[in-house]
Design an enzyme around this catalytic site. Structure first.
Site, short mmCIF file in Angstrom:
data_model
loop_
_atom_site.label_atom_id
_atom_site.label_comp_id
_atom_site.label_asym_id
_atom_site.label_seq_id
_atom_site.Cartn_x
_atom_site.Cartn_y
_atom_site.Cartn_z
N ALA A 37 -34.91 -15.92 -35.11
CA ALA A 37 -34.75 -14.54 -35.58
C ALA A 37 -35.08 -13.60 -34.44
O ALA A 37 -35.92 -13.91 -33.59
CB ALA A 37 -35.67 -14.27 -36.77
N SER A 38 -34.40 -12.45 -34.42
CA SER A 38 -34.63 -11.48 -33.35
C SER A 38 -34.55 -10.06 -33.92
O SER A 38 -33.59 -9.72 -34.60
CB SER A 38 -33.58 -11.66 -32.25
OG SER A 38 -33.76 -10.69 -31.23
N SER A 79 -36.14 -5.68 -33.21
CA SER A 79 -36.34 -4.71 -32.13
C SER A 79 -37.68 -4.88 -31.43
O SER A 79 -37.81 -4.58 -30.25
CB SER A 79 -36.23 -3.30 -32.68
OG SER A 79 -37.18 -3.10 -33.71
N ALA A 124 -39.85 -7.87 -31.79
CA ALA A 124 -40.23 -9.25 -31.45
C ALA A 124 -39.13 -10.22 -31.86
O ALA A 124 -38.18 -9.85 -32.56
CB ALA A 124 -41.53 -9.62 -32.17
N ASP A 130 -43.70 -5.02 -47.31
CA ASP A 130 -42.36 -5.18 -46.73
C ASP A 130 -41.66 -6.35 -47.43
O ASP A 130 -41.13 -7.25 -46.79
CB ASP A 130 -42.47 -5.43 -45.23
CG ASP A 130 -41.17 -5.11 -44.49
OD1 ASP A 130 -40.29 -4.45 -45.08
OD2 ASP A 130 -41.02 -5.53 -43.33
#
Length: 503
Positions: A127-128, A130, A132, A283
Site C-alpha cells: 500500500a502507498s 501520501s 507513508a 478513521d
C-alpha cells in the site's frame, strides 16, 4: 523562489478549475468580488458542479491539499453538506517510492542493517499513500509483520504548503463575509497538528497498543500487535493481519460470515469505544477494516483517534436519549449547559430550531434513522446560535456516519437504536443515582482517608488565616484612615500658617 513557484501552481489550478466564482460568492468586499468575477474563466470544467471542481483541484495540488480536503470533509459544522460529502471522496493514494529508499529509511531510523532487523523484507509495497507506504516482512521468530515507512524529505514540502495555507487563512478571515465564524486560522492550526501527528509513527504505534489493550480477548475486534523494538518516528512494525476487506460482501457471504451479526458488532464496537473507553478509532472507512474468517473485525491504520471526556460522553448520551424521546427542550438545555452557547441564548428559541431539524426524522422507521445525520443536523442548526462545536465531537460524528454506512451495507435492516440504546442507558445509569454515588465514594475513599484525620487542623489553620487576613485588612484600613487624617491636618495647618503670614 520555491515559495513563489508553488504559489504560481496554485494560481493556475485556481484558474483551470474555475474556482474564482466560488470565492467571489463568499467575499465581503464588493471591489474584490467584482475583480474575481471579471477574471478570465477556463471552460474545461465549467460543466462540473462547484463541489466536484473543488475536489478535483485539491487532488491536482497533491497529497498535502488532499489531506486538507479530507480534514475539511469531517467539518460539516463549517462547510455546506454538498462540499463536505464531495471532499469525503478524496483518495489518498500516490505512486510508491523506491524500495531502496524504504530500506535506507529503515536502517537510518532504527540504527541497524536491514538484515539484522527482518529475516525477510518484500521490496514491493502492499500500500502507498501520501505520508507513508507499507511493506510486508518477517521477523526472525517467523512472525509476519507489516512495516510502515514514512516518505523521506516530507517536512520541507509540508512546511511550504502550510505557510501558504496560513496566508490564505488570513485572507479568508479578513475578506470573506463569513470569515470570522469559519475560524480559518484555527482550522489550519488543527490541520497542522493533525499532519505533524501523522508524521510521528510512534504516536500511531501507541494508539494501536492502547486500542489493543482495550479490546484484549474481544470476540468482536482484533487489533494487530505492535513490535516497539522495531518502531521509531519514521518506521512502525506491527503484526501482519490476514482478512477479507469488509466492502467485499460477495467474498464474506461465500465464507459463510454472518453479515447481520457483523453489522451489529460494528455498532457495538463503536459505542464500546465511545462510552466505555472514551477512546475511539476515528478513521473507520472500509479501506481500514478487514474481516477474519471467524467473523471478527480487524482494525488497521491508527493515525487518527479521538478522545472523549466524561463531559463529552454525558453530552452525547443526553442528546441521543432526548432525541429518541422527542424531548427537544432537553436537547436545547444540554447545549446551554455545555457552555458552548452564548449565555443570553433563550432555550425556547433553540428548542424550536432543534424541533424543526429533528422532527422530520420520525417519519422514518427507527431502523432507518441515522445517528450521524442527526448529529450533523444538530451541528448545522447550532451554527445559527454561534455554538462552537468541539473538534472531538465532529470527529466522532464523521466516524459514526462511516459506521452506519458500513453497518447498513452489511445489513440493510440494521436497527442502530436497538443496538445502541443499551449502551446509552447503561452509561447514564452508571453516571447518576445511588450506584454512581457509591462508586464515586469508593474511588475517592483513599483521598478522604488521608484528608479526614487532618481536617480539623486544616480548618483551624484556615480560620486562623481568615482571622489574620481580617486583622491585616483592619490594620491596613486604620493606617490609611490615619494617613488621610494626617494629610488634612497638614493642609489645615498650612492654610492657618498662610493666613497668619497674610496678616
Amino acid at each position: 523562489m520555491k515559495w513563489f513557484s508553488r504559489f504560481t501552481v496554485i494560481g493556475k489550478t485556481f484558474y483551470r478549475y474555475g474556482l474564482s466564482d466560488l470565492v467571489a460568492g463568499l467575499v465581503r468586499a464588493g471591489w474584490l468580488r467584482r475583480l474575481l468575477l471579471a477574471l478570465p474563466k477556463s471552460k474545461r470544467f465549467a460543466a462540473e458542479p462547484m463541489p466536484v471542481r473543488l475536489r478535483l483541484a485539491l487532488e491536482s495540488l497533491g497529497p498535502i491539499f488532499v489531506k486538507l480536503g479530507q480534514v475539511l470533509s469531517t467539518r460539516p459544522d463549517l462547510l455546506p453538506p454538498a462540499y463536505a460529502q464531495e471532499l469525503a471522496k478524496l483518495q489518498d493514494k500516490v505512486p510508491p517510492f523506491a524500495a531502496e529508499v524504504s530500506r535506507r529509511q529503515i536502517e537510518t531510523s532504527l540504527g541497524r542493517p536491514l538484515a539484522e532487523i527482518y529475516a525477510r523484507f518484500d521490496d514491493t509495497p502492499v500500500a502507498s499513500a501520501s505520508v507513508a507506504q507499507v511493506h510486508r516482512a518477517e521477523l526472525f521468530d517467523g512472525q509476519s509483520v507489516a512495516v510502515k515507512v514514512l516518505r523521506p524529505n516530507l517536512k520541507p514540502v509540508i512546511e511550504q504548503d502550510l505557510a501558504l495555507m496560513r496566508l490564505a487563512a488570513g485572507f479568508v478571515e479578513r475578506f470573506f463575509a463569513d470569515g470570522k465564524r469559519l475560524r480559518p486560522r484555527e482550522v489550519v492550526a488543527e490541520f497542522d497538528k493533525y499532519l505533524h501527528d501523522e508524521l510521528d509513527l510512534m504516536r500511531e504505534a501507541a494508539n494501536a497498543s492502547q486500542l489493543g489493550r482495550n479490546f484484549a480477548g474481544s470476540e468482536m475486534l482484533v487489533v494487530p500487535k505492535v513490535y516497539f523494538d522495531y518502531c521509531s518516528r519514521e518506521v512502525m512494525t506491527m503484526q501482519w493481519m490476514e482478512g477479507t476487506p469488509v466492502s467485499d460482501i460477495g467474498s464474506l457471504k461465500a465464507q459463510g460470515v454472518d453479515l447481520k451479526k457483523l453489522a451489529r458488532y460494528g455498532v457495538e464496537i463503536f459505542f464500546t469505544q465511545v462510552f466505555r473507553d472514551g477512546f475511539f478509532h476515528a478513521d473507520m472507512h472500509p479501506g481500514n477494516i478487514l474481516v477474519k474468517a471467524d467473523g471478527r473485525y480487524v482494525a488497521l491504520d491508527f493515525g487518527i483517534v479521538g478522545s472523549l471526556t466524561d463531559f463529552d460522553k454525558r453530552y452525547l448520551a443526553i442528546n441521543f436519549l432526548a432525541f429518541f424521546n422527542r424531548d427537544y427542550h432537553r436537547v436545547a438545555t444540554a447545549h446551554i449547559e455545555s457552555g458552548w452557547v452564548p449565555p443570553q441564548t433563550r432555550a425556547e428559541e433553540l428548542e424550536a430550531a432543534v424541533r424543526a431539524v429533528c422532527e422530520p426524522f420520525f417519519n422514518k422507521p427507527l431502523s432507518q434513522i441515522s445517528f450521524g445525520l442527526v448529529l450533523m443536523r444538530l451541528f448545522e442548526t447550532s451554527r445559527r446560535f454561534h455554538v462552537e462545536i468541539q473538534p472531538q465531537l465532529v470527529l466522532l460524528q464523521k466516524t459514526l456516519l462511516n459506521i452506519e454506512g458500513l453497518g447498513r451495507q452489511l445489513d440493510p435492516d440494521l436497527d442502530l437504536w436497538a443496538t445502541a440504546k443499551p449502551f446509552l442507558v447503561r452509561w447514564m445509569n452508571r453516571q447518576v443515582g445511588p450506584r454512581a454515588l457509591l462508586r464515586n465514594l469508593k474511588n475517592e475513599a483513599p483521598d478522604w482517608a488521608e484528608i479526614l484525620p487532618s481536617l480539623p487542623r486544616k480548618i483551624n489553620a484556615l480560620v486562623d488565616e481568615a482571622r489574620q487576613k481580617e486583622m491585616r485588612n483592619a490594620y491596613v484600613h486604620l493606617i490609611k484612615s490615619q494617613q488621610r487624617q494626617n494629610f488634612w491636618l497638614a493642609v489645615i495647618a498650612l492654610i492657618l500658617f498662610l493666613m497668619l503670614l497674610w496678616k
